[in-house]
Design an enzyme around this catalytic site. Structure first.
Site: not given
Length: 348
Positions: A35, A96, A127, A150, A152, A154, A196, A278
């Site tokens: 992403g 991808r 990751d 990323t 996230d 994370d 997620r 967004l």
């Protein structure tokens, strides 16, 4: 974990190794994968210019691992990355790649890399990107340094990932605007944000936006518990409320939660807003631009110093190295306990 330049001795060692190993790397390939995240372009810029400053050629690999298989390579110089530090997304694109998941696909990608004269790689992503980088480096012994890109936030081994600060600020701006209309119409808004597996964006944006409740993947929140909290607010004369929900929260997402709560609160006009992609766009914040620049610079320096299969990150405001394998295997990040307690205290 090894810290770069966190002691004078370490700094001297780093400089000495840089001088000794510089001639081994003539050309670096850089790519973005997974992403997109605001700040990726600033990171590409830092990788390109640090490489060129160090006398190393740079090849941009477009569309990530798919670009390796398609030989989608472009020569990059210092002017190739002009005026991109403020741009969101990634000029190198991302995609991808099913073929890369096979050993045959990775072998084909490696052959194309070697045919292009690329001696080492810088991988910018999360990751999934690092999993592919670890396999490619281990199977074909090509040096690779990963940079965490990323929204996230994370990944183990870094306090912040590129794009997280921008995404959080985008959510806060949206919450502020939703708050205006919620207060004007006595509405209860459920706002779903990305996350997620990680509630970092939801937790920090929810606290900064003054949310009445925050639902996270890491914390089980029963619908009855949420309803009780909203009832408490209603009895204390709250006429509007905002509930922030991370998309991976276990009750089934904003629409499902809103439906179940609506049966209980007839006096509230309940609305749902899903911010979606967004959050990935927009010009990166100052924080993300500086973070991306620091990590891009450090990644090239680490390659020159002979490092491989490491992720560059930031801890306590110092650049550090973590084994990519460790960063992947410790993917789950524990949220700050004090913030989890504080979000309930401040939402009364």
């Amino acid at each position: 974990m090894n810290s770069i330049n966190n002691r004078s001795e370490a700094g001297n060692t780093f400089k000495a190794r840089t001088h000794r190993n510089n001639e081994n790397i003539k050309k670096i390939g850089v790519f973005t994968s997974g992403g997109d995240a605001p700040g990726m372009n600033a990171c590409v810029r830092a990788v390109v210019r640090t490489s060129i400053y160090s006398g190393i050629e740079v090849v941009g690999i477009r569309h990530g691992y798919q670009g390796m298989i398609d030989k989608n390579f472009i020569h990059m110089d210092a002017r190739s990355v002009c005026h991109i530090i403020q741009q969101g997304g990634t000029i190198l694109k991302t995609a991808r790649c099913v073929d890369f998941k096979t050993k045959e696909g990775r072998a084909f990608a490696f052959k194309n890399i070697k045919d292009a004269g690329i001696d080492a790689l810088v991988a910018i992503g999360g990751d999934g990107t690092f999993t592919g980088a670890e396999l490619l480096s281990r199977e074909f012994d090509i040096p690779i340094i990963g940079i965490p890109g990323t929204i996230d936030n994370d990944l183990f081994g870094t306090d912040y990932t590129i794009g997280y600060d921008t995404a959080t600020n985008t959510v806060i701006e949206a919450i502020d605007k939703i708050r205006d209309t919620a207060a004007s119409h006595d509405r209860l808004f459920f706002v779903e944000v990305m996350g997620r597996d990680s509630g970092c964006i939801a937790l920090h944006a929810g606290i900064a936006g003054g949310a009445e409740a925050i639902l996270l993947p890491e914390k089980d929140t029963a619908i009855d518990e949420l309803i009780a909290k909203l009832e408490e607010g209603a009895t204390s004369n709250k006429t509007s409320s905002i509930v922030i929900i991370a998309e991976g929260e276990k009750n089934g997402g904003a629409y499902n939660i809103a439906r179940r709560v609506k049966d209980k609160f007839g006096f509230y006009d309940i609305k749902v807003t899903i911010l979606g992609h967004l959050q990935r766009g927009g010009s990166p914040t100052s924080f993300d631009r500086v973070l991306a620049s620091r990590l891009g610079y450090a990644a090239v320096k680490a390659l020159i110093a002979g490092e491989s299969r490491k992720m560059v990150g930031i801890q306590a405001n110092k650049v550090c190295l973590t084994d990519i394998e460790e960063a992947i295997n410790n993917h789950s990040i524990k949220l700050e306990d004090d913030l989890l307690v504080m979000m309930d205290v401040l939402s009364i």
